[in-house]
Design a protein around this motif. Sequence first.
Motif, PDB file in Angstrom:
ATOM      1  N   SER A  43       0.812  -1.247   0.035  1.00 12.28           N
ATOM      2  CA  SER A  43       0.114   0.049   0.076  1.00 12.28           C
ATOM      3  C   SER A  43       1.012   1.236  -0.044  1.00 12.28           C
ATOM      4  O   SER A  43       2.023   1.107   0.479  1.00 12.28           O
ATOM      5  CB  SER A  43      -1.017   0.148   1.321  1.00 12.28           C
ATOM      6  OG  SER A  43       0.016   0.186   2.453  1.00 12.28           O
ATOM      7  N   ALA A  44       0.464   2.206  -0.616  1.00 10.16           N
ATOM      8  CA  ALA A  44       1.191   3.804  -0.669  1.00 10.16           C
ATOM      9  C   ALA A  44       0.099   4.573  -0.837  1.00 10.16           C
ATOM     10  O   ALA A  44      -0.935   4.504  -1.647  1.00 10.16           O
ATOM     11  CB  ALA A  44       2.095   3.410  -1.670  1.00 10.16           C
ATOM     12  N   THR A  45       0.785   5.881  -0.658  1.00 15.73           N
ATOM     13  CA  THR A  45      -0.072   7.340  -1.154  1.00 15.73           C
ATOM     14  C   THR A  45       0.868   7.827  -1.852  1.00 15.73           C
ATOM     15  O   THR A  45       2.317   7.786  -1.389  1.00 15.73           O
ATOM     16  CB  THR A  45      -0.754   7.719  -0.236  1.00 15.73           C
ATOM     17  OG1 THR A  45       0.313   8.172   0.831  1.00 15.73           O
ATOM     18  CG2 THR A  45      -1.748   7.126   0.631  1.00 15.73           C
ATOM     19  N   ILE A  57      -2.217  18.995 -18.378  1.00 13.12           N
ATOM     20  CA  ILE A  57      -1.610  18.470 -17.191  1.00 13.12           C
ATOM     21  C   ILE A  57      -2.362  18.454 -15.764  1.00 13.12           C
ATOM     22  O   ILE A  57      -3.240  19.483 -15.850  1.00 13.12           O
ATOM     23  CB  ILE A  57      -0.312  19.261 -16.632  1.00 13.12           C
ATOM     24  CG1 ILE A  57       0.739  19.192 -17.858  1.00 13.12           C
ATOM     25  CG2 ILE A  57       0.309  19.029 -15.491  1.00 13.12           C
ATOM     26  CD1 ILE A  57       2.074  20.354 -17.740  1.00 13.12           C
ATOM     27  N   GLN A  58      -2.409  17.407 -15.206  1.00 16.68           N
ATOM     28  CA  GLN A  58      -3.440  17.116 -14.190  1.00 16.68           C
ATOM     29  C   GLN A  58      -2.573  16.938 -12.922  1.00 16.68           C
ATOM     30  O   GLN A  58      -1.468  16.114 -12.806  1.00 16.68           O
ATOM     31  CB  GLN A  58      -4.549  16.251 -14.206  1.00 16.68           C
ATOM     32  CG  GLN A  58      -5.361  16.493 -15.497  1.00 16.68           C
ATOM     33  CD  GLN A  58      -6.382  15.327 -15.758  1.00 16.68           C
ATOM     34  OE1 GLN A  58      -5.989  14.592 -16.409  1.00 16.68           O
ATOM     35  NE2 GLN A  58      -7.477  15.554 -15.382  1.00 16.68           N
ATOM     36  N   THR A  59      -2.861  17.292 -11.583  1.00 17.72           N
ATOM     37  CA  THR A  59      -2.232  16.861 -10.421  1.00 17.72           C
ATOM     38  C   THR A  59      -3.192  16.405  -9.502  1.00 17.72           C
ATOM     39  O   THR A  59      -4.552  16.318  -9.813  1.00 17.72           O
ATOM     40  CB  THR A  59      -1.614  17.986  -9.913  1.00 17.72           C
ATOM     41  OG1 THR A  59      -2.688  19.263  -9.327  1.00 17.72           O
ATOM     42  CG2 THR A  59      -0.616  18.969 -10.798  1.00 17.72           C
ATOM     43  N   GLY A  60      -2.616  15.628  -8.489  1.00 18.52           N
ATOM     44  CA  GLY A  60      -3.777  15.036  -7.607  1.00 18.52           C
ATOM     45  C   GLY A  60      -3.087  14.172  -6.680  1.00 18.52           C
ATOM     46  O   GLY A  60      -1.835  14.247  -6.222  1.00 18.52           O
ATOM     47  N   THR A  61      -3.576  13.286  -6.046  1.00 18.16           N
ATOM     48  CA  THR A  61      -3.453  12.021  -5.042  1.00 18.16           C
ATOM     49  C   THR A  61      -3.564  10.756  -5.341  1.00 18.16           C
ATOM     50  O   THR A  61      -4.911  10.568  -5.852  1.00 18.16           O
ATOM     51  CB  THR A  61      -3.876  12.471  -3.621  1.00 18.16           C
ATOM     52  OG1 THR A  61      -3.722  13.856  -3.250  1.00 18.16           O
ATOM     53  CG2 THR A  61      -3.475  11.253  -2.632  1.00 18.16           C
ATOM     54  N   MET A  62      -2.558   9.866  -5.348  1.00 15.63           N
ATOM     55  CA  MET A  62      -2.682   8.648  -5.746  1.00 15.63           C
ATOM     56  C   MET A  62      -2.793   7.683  -4.485  1.00 15.63           C
ATOM     57  O   MET A  62      -2.034   7.866  -3.507  1.00 15.63           O
ATOM     58  CB  MET A  62      -1.999   8.057  -6.666  1.00 15.63           C
ATOM     59  CG  MET A  62      -1.400   6.609  -7.067  1.00 15.63           C
ATOM     60  SD  MET A  62      -0.169   6.045  -7.687  1.00 15.63           S
ATOM     61  CE  MET A  62       0.595   5.746  -6.246  1.00 15.63           C
ATOM     62  N   TYR A  63      -3.732   6.790  -4.360  1.00 16.70           N
ATOM     63  CA  TYR A  63      -3.770   5.633  -3.366  1.00 16.70           C
ATOM     64  C   TYR A  63      -3.436   4.469  -4.158  1.00 16.70           C
ATOM     65  O   TYR A  63      -4.314   4.121  -5.022  1.00 16.70           O
ATOM     66  CB  TYR A  63      -5.047   5.700  -2.725  1.00 16.70           C
ATOM     67  CG  TYR A  63      -5.517   7.040  -2.012  1.00 16.70           C
ATOM     68  CD1 TYR A  63      -5.051   7.293  -0.763  1.00 16.70           C
ATOM     69  CD2 TYR A  63      -5.975   7.994  -2.730  1.00 16.70           C
ATOM     70  CE1 TYR A  63      -5.194   8.528  -0.175  1.00 16.70           C
ATOM     71  CE2 TYR A  63      -6.247   9.250  -2.422  1.00 16.70           C
ATOM     72  CZ  TYR A  63      -6.002   9.487  -1.067  1.00 16.70           C
ATOM     73  OH  TYR A  63      -6.360  10.416  -0.360  1.00 16.70           O
ATOM     74  N   ILE A  64      -2.625   3.388  -3.747  1.00 13.97           N
ATOM     75  CA  ILE A  64      -2.636   2.144  -4.058  1.00 13.97           C
ATOM     76  C   ILE A  64      -2.617   1.132  -2.935  1.00 13.97           C
ATOM     77  O   ILE A  64      -2.104   1.424  -1.861  1.00 13.97           O
ATOM     78  CB  ILE A  64      -1.167   2.097  -5.071  1.00 13.97           C
ATOM     79  CG1 ILE A  64      -0.999   0.721  -5.887  1.00 13.97           C
ATOM     80  CG2 ILE A  64      -0.025   2.420  -3.922  1.00 13.97           C
ATOM     81  CD1 ILE A  64       0.383   0.514  -6.524  1.00 13.97           C
TER      82      ILE A  64
END
Length: 201
Positions: A43-45, A57-64
């Motif tokens: 798991s990671a963010t 271009i887009q930005t944001g937060t990823m969760y895996i």
Amino acid sequence: MTMIRRSFLASLAAAGLALAAGPALARQLSLGEISGYLNGLQSATSGFTQINGDGSIQTGTMYIKRPGRIRFEYAGDRSMMIAGGGQVAVFDARSNTGPERYPLNQTPLSIILERNVDLGRAGMVTGHSSDGTKTTVTAQDPARPQMGSIQMVFTADPVELRQWVVTDDAGRKTTVVLNDLAAGAGISDAKFNIRSEMSNW
């Protein structure tokens, strides 16, 4: 070229120069080391910057949360992309309809979300190189090479995934650059529940 794109590309160039100016060259990671790293990344963010095929271009937060789950939340609106339960759902804030859905195994991103990543499988890796600062691996699903590929970039000591470029079945490329990857993050399974998000949508 827009101001934000010029600024982002300039920051990438600066980061590349900083790596090149480091005191020692990084060793090339083996496929076994990379497979082991991905299998250990349960798991990671991370924050991310995404460069789309049209140059936007887009930005944001990823969760895996492996296996099989990933979520991208895009800054600025409600748009998101969720993989879970063997499906991928793309929620577009500009659309008045429900999310676009398709099987996870139809995207090269499924390669790093497999329960057991084995880059040593015959026909999976089509490129493996190092430029002295990072190791780059290009992989495809040997059973579905027509679905595209994923090119992953890693740094060594400690091993860390820094970015990837997904090329889809139509040849379109999407680049995702990670920043502040935090492994071992506690993430609720609810973040990957596509049905629940569809109800909320």
